[in-house]
Motif scaffolding. Sequence first.
Motif, mmCIF file in Angstrom:
data_model
loop_
_atom_site.group_PDB
_atom_site.id
_atom_site.type_symbol
_atom_site.label_atom_id
_atom_site.label_comp_id
_atom_site.label_asym_id
_atom_site.label_seq_id
_atom_site.Cartn_x
_atom_site.Cartn_y
_atom_site.Cartn_z
ATOM 1 N N LEU A 306 -0.410 -5.870 -22.083
ATOM 2 C CA LEU A 306 -1.249 -6.224 -23.222
ATOM 3 C C LEU A 306 -2.588 -5.499 -23.161
ATOM 4 O O LEU A 306 -3.121 -5.079 -24.197
ATOM 5 C CB LEU A 306 -1.464 -7.742 -23.263
ATOM 6 N N GLY A 307 -3.154 -5.349 -21.971
ATOM 7 C CA GLY A 307 -4.421 -4.637 -21.854
ATOM 8 C C GLY A 307 -4.307 -3.187 -22.292
ATOM 9 O O GLY A 307 -5.157 -2.664 -23.023
ATOM 10 N N LYS A 308 -3.246 -2.516 -21.860
ATOM 11 C CA LYS A 308 -3.025 -1.133 -22.271
ATOM 12 C C LYS A 308 -2.766 -1.037 -23.769
ATOM 13 O O LYS A 308 -3.237 -0.098 -24.441
ATOM 14 C CB LYS A 308 -1.845 -0.544 -21.493
ATOM 15 N N THR A 309 -2.006 -1.999 -24.304
ATOM 16 C CA THR A 309 -1.693 -1.983 -25.731
ATOM 17 C C THR A 309 -2.946 -2.163 -26.571
ATOM 18 O O THR A 309 -3.160 -1.455 -27.564
ATOM 19 C CB THR A 309 -0.670 -3.075 -26.057
ATOM 20 N N PHE A 310 -3.810 -3.108 -26.182
ATOM 21 C CA PHE A 310 -5.046 -3.323 -26.936
ATOM 22 C C PHE A 310 -5.981 -2.118 -26.812
ATOM 23 O O PHE A 310 -6.717 -1.810 -27.758
ATOM 24 C CB PHE A 310 -5.742 -4.596 -26.452
ATOM 25 N N PHE A 311 -5.953 -1.448 -25.672
ATOM 26 C CA PHE A 311 -6.765 -0.234 -25.531
ATOM 27 C C PHE A 311 -6.276 0.846 -26.490
ATOM 28 O O PHE A 311 -7.084 1.507 -27.170
ATOM 29 C CB PHE A 311 -6.699 0.269 -24.089
ATOM 30 N N MET A 312 -4.948 1.050 -26.556
ATOM 31 C CA MET A 312 -4.420 2.051 -27.471
ATOM 32 C C MET A 312 -4.683 1.667 -28.922
ATOM 33 O O MET A 312 -4.947 2.536 -29.767
ATOM 34 C CB MET A 312 -2.924 2.229 -27.232
ATOM 35 N N THR A 313 -4.630 0.382 -29.222
ATOM 36 C CA THR A 313 -4.945 -0.064 -30.578
ATOM 37 C C THR A 313 -6.384 0.273 -30.939
ATOM 38 O O THR A 313 -6.677 0.694 -32.065
ATOM 39 C CB THR A 313 -4.720 -1.576 -30.701
ATOM 40 N N PHE A 314 -7.284 0.077 -29.986
ATOM 41 C CA PHE A 314 -8.690 0.437 -30.229
ATOM 42 C C PHE A 314 -8.817 1.931 -30.543
ATOM 43 O O PHE A 314 -9.595 2.321 -31.420
ATOM 44 C CB PHE A 314 -9.531 0.078 -29.008
ATOM 45 N N VAL A 315 -8.053 2.765 -29.851
ATOM 46 C CA VAL A 315 -8.089 4.203 -30.121
ATOM 47 C C VAL A 315 -7.633 4.492 -31.549
ATOM 48 O O VAL A 315 -8.268 5.268 -32.284
ATOM 49 C CB VAL A 315 -7.212 4.959 -29.109
#
Length: 360
Positions: A306-315
């Motif tokens: 989830l942390g990686k997914t939310f980071f990519m979403t921010f990008v």
Amino acid sequence: MFDFSVVTKWFDDLLTVTCGLPVWLSTTIECVLIAVILLALYSVFAMIYIMYERWVCAWIQCRRGPIRVGPWGSLQIFADVIKILTKEVISLWDNDKFLFFLAPYFVIIASMTTFACLPWGNGLQIIDMNIGVFFIIAMSSLGVIGILLAGWSSNSKYTLIGAMRSGAQMVSYELSVGISMLTVVCLAGTMSITGICQAQEHGWFIFTGHIPAIIAFLIYIVAANAENNRGPFDLPEAEHELTAGYHTEYSGIHYGLFYLAEYLNLFTVSGIAALLFLGGWMPLHIGGWTAFNTVMDYIPSPLWFLGKTFFMTFVFMWIRWSFPRVRIDQMLGLEWRYLMPIGLVNLVVMAVCVSMGWHF
């Protein structure tokens, strides 16, 4: 790292051994339970992502964002959901009513099926098969059918133009997305979702895949953004030209389904990026740092994913709110003249690197 397959196996044994249920009944109960959990997650993440984008958009534009309903505007999304659910569903004249009402469900089914393929954690893979990446590409391609049906059945020039734009855009950029995914498959040596995660145990592909993995990552970011019809590639919904694009004539819950699928598709493409390039649920490991790697293993695998997914979403959100909308010829030219040729060459380079053992 804890393996959640222990929990799922315990629940299966509870139904079949302890309770003595036949296999077909226990399988049915498990499928229904998984479907309920997925629907709940689908709805919850849609609401989280709507608020997430509003806050990110406000931060980038130096304004406060939603602040009026609930503390820090946290209840604004619930007010919007109630408003959409209570809106009247308008039936238009001279349209194909069957296809008009069917189109949103094509989009939501494609989005939901792709959403179910994500690797939520170690042992929390809902759909795991040896052609997992191929299955994701196939299911995500179904969404364009619903969009074309929505534009054509509405009997409006604005919706038809928006649907044709969206169809051309999604079909075009799916090629670059697929090529980027095949580049990672070539590096991992498997199309299995779990296999790709496990192949990154000693290093995420963005670091160990050498230059071809970085190029595939950049191509994926651009192509996935365009495939989701998000800015600066939101030509199918260009407000100054087409009102709202292919869903101009939709209202109430049917418009809500398009809105829901748009944000969950954003979560899905972010999760796929985390899977392919950032290790999925695999923690960050650095060679020789035994103590550091041990501490990283204590963090639950779903939090990593989830942390990686939310980071990519921010990008993806950062890109949307930073660049102006491009023209339709520029958008298609970017894919056919640059992204796809570069992606094909990059795939060949990755194959050479893997065969020669030049990657880390």
